[in-house]
Write a protein that holds these residues in place. Structure first.
Motif, short mmCIF file in Angstrom:
data_model
loop_
_atom_site.label_atom_id
_atom_site.label_comp_id
_atom_site.label_asym_id
_atom_site.label_seq_id
_atom_site.Cartn_x
_atom_site.Cartn_y
_atom_site.Cartn_z
N GLU A 1 0.81 -1.21 0.00
CA GLU A 1 0.00 0.00 0.00
C GLU A 1 0.85 1.27 0.00
OE1 GLU A 1 -2.66 -0.20 3.26
OE2 GLU A 1 -3.86 -1.86 2.43
N ASP A 2 2.05 1.18 0.58
CA ASP A 2 2.92 2.36 0.61
C ASP A 2 3.87 2.41 -0.59
OD1 ASP A 2 4.38 0.19 1.34
OD2 ASP A 2 5.27 1.08 3.13
N GLY A 3 3.62 1.59 -1.62
CA GLY A 3 4.39 1.68 -2.86
C GLY A 3 5.67 0.88 -2.90
N LYS A 4 5.95 0.09 -1.88
CA LYS A 4 7.17 -0.73 -1.89
C LYS A 4 6.93 -2.05 -2.60
CE LYS A 4 9.27 1.09 2.35
NZ LYS A 4 9.89 0.73 3.65
N TYR A 5 8.02 -2.71 -2.95
CA TYR A 5 7.93 -4.03 -3.57
C TYR A 5 7.69 -5.09 -2.50
CZ TYR A 5 9.54 -2.46 -8.16
OH TYR A 5 9.65 -1.85 -9.37
N THR B 1 8.09 -13.96 2.37
CA THR B 1 7.87 -12.65 1.79
C THR B 1 8.79 -11.62 2.44
OG1 THR B 1 6.10 -12.12 3.37
CG2 THR B 1 5.46 -13.15 1.28
N SER B 2 9.07 -10.59 1.67
CA SER B 2 9.92 -9.51 2.16
C SER B 2 9.59 -8.25 1.37
CB SER B 2 11.40 -9.86 2.02
OG SER B 2 12.22 -8.82 2.50
N THR B 3 9.72 -7.10 2.00
CA THR B 3 9.43 -5.83 1.33
C THR B 3 10.70 -5.01 1.21
OG1 THR B 3 8.85 -4.77 3.43
CG2 THR B 3 7.07 -5.81 2.18
#
Length: 401
Positions: free
Chosen positions: A42-46, A77-79
């Motif tokens: 939601e905050d635009g990260k991958y 998962t990872s951002t």
């Protein structure tokens, strides 16, 4: 004295040149990543998802109640602000080093694809472990993470299920494409072509598909299936082509191996079936008075697969009329595909490459405006020659007048 020295000296040189095992990696320290999924937060990260094999649950696992003793894959998962950052941060969750040499599938979320794939392809191609022969699909309607999380009943590793489905679907049906990362990169690198990529959807309940019981039932709660072709323009997803329109694209791209066509006959819809066994498409460009045009010629042959109306297949005149009807059907599919691509202003057929081959000087002048100005107004002529080679064991169907 000279002879022992002559024998010893080459060995000494070899020892100095050998690199040894300075870069060794123990198998017990590696986590084999079979598939990678890419989404946006939601905050635009991958949001990167890694499908890692659980070796003990894939090979030699005891079968219990139709399923394996344990889940064959795990999803981590990872951002991160970039793909490389997300990959590095995954080391906080995985007890082993992520190893990408066996990554065979890349699933890209629809949101990532619409924002642009330039950074994705750049990161994948620069990775020394990653192989660009990995298959590429677009998650349609669901996230890439959910797509990779669905457990499959036949193939224990769901990534392998998607890969095999891509291969066999293109060979047998022709409405999806078995494309890899390198195909997409080459298409983007060419000014006269844009890539098309197959979409994948989840049928059923994605939450139930993550559970072990999904592979223990004859009717799984969730399945991953292929659906349509994603149309790209300058590395961005701009639309979808489904059904006969998608097959029309495959016709022009010369990616039809086998498929089945049906035509109306005797007042009944989908009355006669035609199974194509081989096909070939040629695309040529012609330039007159500075105006390019394209000729698409399709040649195919096949067999009558079914007849649901009274018809005499021993009559050569009837066969000739059937061939013409099938030809019209193919040309309609191709015309619809070209109309869709021109409306979206994206040359997914490589017509620009054909113009470049025919007249390099003209192409140099129109290259920058090709997709937005010249391609939408391009004159395309489609011709088709379809031949019926066999009609089966019966010339007259069971259905009587």
């Amino acid at each position: 004295m000279k002879r022992p020295l002559a024998v010893f000296l080459p060995f000494a040189v070899c020892v100095c040149l050998l690199s040894g095992c300075w870069s060794k990696k123990e198998l017990t320290d590696l986590a084999f990543v079979i598939a990678v999924g890419l989404d946006k937060t939601e905050d635009g990260k991958y949001l990167a998802s890694f499908q890692v094999v659980n070796p003990g649950n894939v090979a030699g696992a005891v079968q219990r109640g139709g399923g394996a003793a344990g889940v064959p894959v795990s999803i981590y998962t990872s951002t991160g602000d970039s793909l490389v950052e997300a990959s590095r941060k995954a080391s906080e969750k995985v007890s082993r080093l992520l190893y990408y040499a066996h990554t065979n599938l890349v699933v890209v979320g629809e949101e990532v694809a619409r924002e642009g794939m330039d950074g994705v392809f750049d990161a994948l191609e620069r990775n020394q472990q990653f192989r660009t022969t990995a298959r590429l699909v677009i998650a349609r309607g669901h996230s890439a993470k959910d797509t990779l999380s669905v457990l499959t009943p036949i193939d224990k590793i769901s990534a392998n299920k998607i890969i095999k489905t891509l291969e066999f679907s293109e060979l047998a049906w022709g409405q999806t494409m078995n494309a890899d990362v390198w195909w997409a990169i080459r298409s983007l690198a060419s000014p006269g072509r844009n890539p098309v990529v197959t979409g994948v959807v989840i049928e059923g309940n994605p939450k139930e598909g993550k559970r072990q019981k999904n592979v223990q039932s004859s009717v799984p709660d969730a399945r991953v299936t292929l659906k349509g072709l994603a149309l790209f323009k300058h590395a961005r997803l701009i639309g979808w082509a489904d059904g006969p329109t998608a097959r029309g694209i495959m016709w022009v791209l010369d990616r039809i191996h086998q498929t089945n066509l049906t035509i109306p006959w005797g007042g009944k819809r989908e009355a006669i079936g035609y199974r194509i066994v081989r096909a070939k498409t040629n695309v040529e460009a012609d330039v007159k008075n500075g105006q390019p045009s394209i000729l698409v010629h399709i040649k195919a042959e096949g067999d009558i697969s079914e007849a649901r109306v009274p018809i005499n297949l021993a009559d050569t005149g009837v066969l000739f009329r059937l061939e013409k009807q099938f030809e019209r059907g193919v040309k309609q599919e191709v015309a619809k595909a070209i109309e869709t691509a021109q409306r979206e202003r994206t040359d997914v057929f490589g017509f620009g490459e054909a113009v470049h081959r025919a007249d390099p000087r003209l192409w140099k002048k129109i290259e920058k405006e090709w997709h937005d100005r010249y391609f939408p107004e391009l004159d395309v002529t489609v011709t088709a020659d379809l031949y019926i080679r066999r009609t089966g064991l019966r010339n007259r169907p069971y259905i009587e007048e």
